[in-house]
Design a protein around this motif. Structure first.
Motif, PDB file in Angstrom:
ATOM      1  N   ARG A  22       0.846  -1.198   0.000  1.00  0.00           N
ATOM      2  CA  ARG A  22       0.000   0.000   0.000  1.00  0.00           C
ATOM      3  C   ARG A  22       0.881   1.248   0.000  1.00  0.00           C
ATOM      4  O   ARG A  22       1.685   1.444   0.910  1.00  0.00           O
ATOM      5  CB  ARG A  22      -0.908   0.034   1.225  1.00  0.00           C
ATOM      6  CG  ARG A  22      -1.989  -1.031   1.223  1.00  0.00           C
ATOM      7  CD  ARG A  22      -2.780  -0.977   2.503  1.00  0.00           C
ATOM      8  NE  ARG A  22      -2.998   0.403   2.925  1.00  0.00           N
ATOM      9  CZ  ARG A  22      -4.187   0.956   3.099  1.00  0.00           C
ATOM     10  NH1 ARG A  22      -5.264   0.240   2.945  1.00  0.00           N
ATOM     11  NH2 ARG A  22      -4.290   2.213   3.481  1.00  0.00           N
ATOM     12  N   THR A  23       0.712   2.074  -1.003  1.00  0.00           N
ATOM     13  CA  THR A  23       1.494   3.302  -1.113  1.00  0.00           C
ATOM     14  C   THR A  23       1.341   4.179   0.120  1.00  0.00           C
ATOM     15  O   THR A  23       2.320   4.774   0.584  1.00  0.00           O
ATOM     16  CB  THR A  23       1.083   4.084  -2.386  1.00  0.00           C
ATOM     17  OG1 THR A  23       1.263   3.226  -3.518  1.00  0.00           O
ATOM     18  CG2 THR A  23       1.913   5.327  -2.561  1.00  0.00           C
ATOM     19  N   GLU A  24       0.138   4.226   0.680  1.00  0.00           N
ATOM     20  CA  GLU A  24      -0.099   5.055   1.872  1.00  0.00           C
ATOM     21  C   GLU A  24       0.782   4.614   3.034  1.00  0.00           C
ATOM     22  O   GLU A  24       1.332   5.452   3.757  1.00  0.00           O
ATOM     23  CB  GLU A  24      -1.575   5.000   2.295  1.00  0.00           C
ATOM     24  CG  GLU A  24      -2.555   5.485   1.264  1.00  0.00           C
ATOM     25  CD  GLU A  24      -2.938   4.410   0.239  1.00  0.00           C
ATOM     26  OE1 GLU A  24      -2.737   3.201   0.489  1.00  0.00           O
ATOM     27  OE2 GLU A  24      -3.424   4.792  -0.835  1.00  0.00           O
ATOM     28  N   LEU A  26       3.648   2.942   2.799  1.00  0.00           N
ATOM     29  CA  LEU A  26       5.042   3.243   2.462  1.00  0.00           C
ATOM     30  C   LEU A  26       5.345   4.728   2.666  1.00  0.00           C
ATOM     31  O   LEU A  26       6.429   5.088   3.137  1.00  0.00           O
ATOM     32  CB  LEU A  26       5.343   2.829   1.018  1.00  0.00           C
ATOM     33  CG  LEU A  26       5.364   1.326   0.748  1.00  0.00           C
ATOM     34  CD1 LEU A  26       5.520   1.060  -0.736  1.00  0.00           C
ATOM     35  CD2 LEU A  26       6.469   0.648   1.532  1.00  0.00           C
ATOM     36  N   GLN A  27       4.398   5.587   2.335  1.00  0.00           N
ATOM     37  CA  GLN A  27       4.584   7.018   2.560  1.00  0.00           C
ATOM     38  C   GLN A  27       4.612   7.326   4.054  1.00  0.00           C
ATOM     39  O   GLN A  27       5.394   8.167   4.506  1.00  0.00           O
ATOM     40  CB  GLN A  27       3.503   7.820   1.843  1.00  0.00           C
ATOM     41  CG  GLN A  27       3.679   7.796   0.339  1.00  0.00           C
ATOM     42  CD  GLN A  27       2.509   8.395  -0.409  1.00  0.00           C
ATOM     43  OE1 GLN A  27       1.399   8.497   0.102  1.00  0.00           O
ATOM     44  NE2 GLN A  27       2.768   8.789  -1.655  1.00  0.00           N
ATOM     45  N   GLN A  32      10.278   7.092   0.785  1.00  0.00           N
ATOM     46  CA  GLN A  32      10.856   7.940  -0.249  1.00  0.00           C
ATOM     47  C   GLN A  32      12.088   8.695   0.243  1.00  0.00           C
ATOM     48  O   GLN A  32      12.928   9.100  -0.553  1.00  0.00           O
ATOM     49  CB  GLN A  32       9.801   8.916  -0.815  1.00  0.00           C
ATOM     50  CG  GLN A  32       9.289   9.934   0.171  1.00  0.00           C
ATOM     51  CD  GLN A  32       8.158   9.435   1.057  1.00  0.00           C
ATOM     52  OE1 GLN A  32       7.827   8.257   1.076  1.00  0.00           O
ATOM     53  NE2 GLN A  32       7.559  10.341   1.805  1.00  0.00           N
ATOM     54  N   SER A  61       7.762  -2.839  -4.572  1.00  0.00           N
ATOM     55  CA  SER A  61       6.905  -1.753  -4.129  1.00  0.00           C
ATOM     56  C   SER A  61       7.729  -0.647  -3.471  1.00  0.00           C
ATOM     57  O   SER A  61       7.516   0.546  -3.715  1.00  0.00           O
ATOM     58  CB  SER A  61       5.864  -2.302  -3.151  1.00  0.00           C
ATOM     59  OG  SER A  61       4.982  -1.305  -2.737  1.00  0.00           O
ATOM     60  N   SER A  64       9.719   1.227  -6.086  1.00  0.00           N
ATOM     61  CA  SER A  64       8.915   2.101  -6.939  1.00  0.00           C
ATOM     62  C   SER A  64       8.840   3.521  -6.377  1.00  0.00           C
ATOM     63  O   SER A  64       8.637   4.479  -7.119  1.00  0.00           O
ATOM     64  CB  SER A  64       7.504   1.533  -7.122  1.00  0.00           C
ATOM     65  OG  SER A  64       6.732   1.678  -5.948  1.00  0.00           O
ATOM     66  N   LEU A  65       9.017   3.657  -5.065  1.00  0.00           N
ATOM     67  CA  LEU A  65       8.998   4.981  -4.434  1.00  0.00           C
ATOM     68  C   LEU A  65      10.396   5.567  -4.224  1.00  0.00           C
ATOM     69  O   LEU A  65      10.547   6.785  -4.102  1.00  0.00           O
ATOM     70  CB  LEU A  65       8.284   4.925  -3.088  1.00  0.00           C
ATOM     71  CG  LEU A  65       6.775   4.766  -3.138  1.00  0.00           C
ATOM     72  CD1 LEU A  65       6.205   4.737  -1.729  1.00  0.00           C
ATOM     73  CD2 LEU A  65       6.132   5.895  -3.920  1.00  0.00           C
TER      74      LEU A  65
END
Length: 91
Positions: A22-24, A26-27, A32, A61, A64-65
């Motif tokens: 989930r990008t959320e 990871l953020q 990043q 995943s 990717s960030l």
């Protein structure tokens, strides 16, 4: 190897619970801006190849960030290392 790395960086490590797909999440983990990331496998799973495939997807995943991050990826089956390297991630 894992134990020594964790002990070496324990004051600079943060453990977060979430879903690396989930990008959320990871953020929230600020991937990043991170320098490194440990991706641990579930060694007690029923299907070790499936677990390794999931672990490789988690590493992708993260990459990717942040393409500059150093990922320490734990795989269960040694032969799956080639799959990790095939997608451009060195174990």
């Amino acid at each position: 190897m894992w134990k020594s790395l964790i002990l070496r960086y324990k004051k600079r490590l943060t453990y977060l619970k979430g879903d690396m797909m989930r990008t959320e999440d990871l953020q929230r983990a600020q991937v990043q801006d991170s320098v490194g990331c440990f991706i641990m496998a579930d060694r007690f799973c029923e299907d070790t190849n499936e677990q390794d495939a999931t672990t490789i997807l988690r590493a992708l995943s993260v990459y990717s960030l942040n393409r500059r991050i150093k990922c320490f990826v734990q795989l269960i089956e040694p032969e799956n290392r080639r799959h990790l390297m095939a997608v451009g991630i060195s174990p």
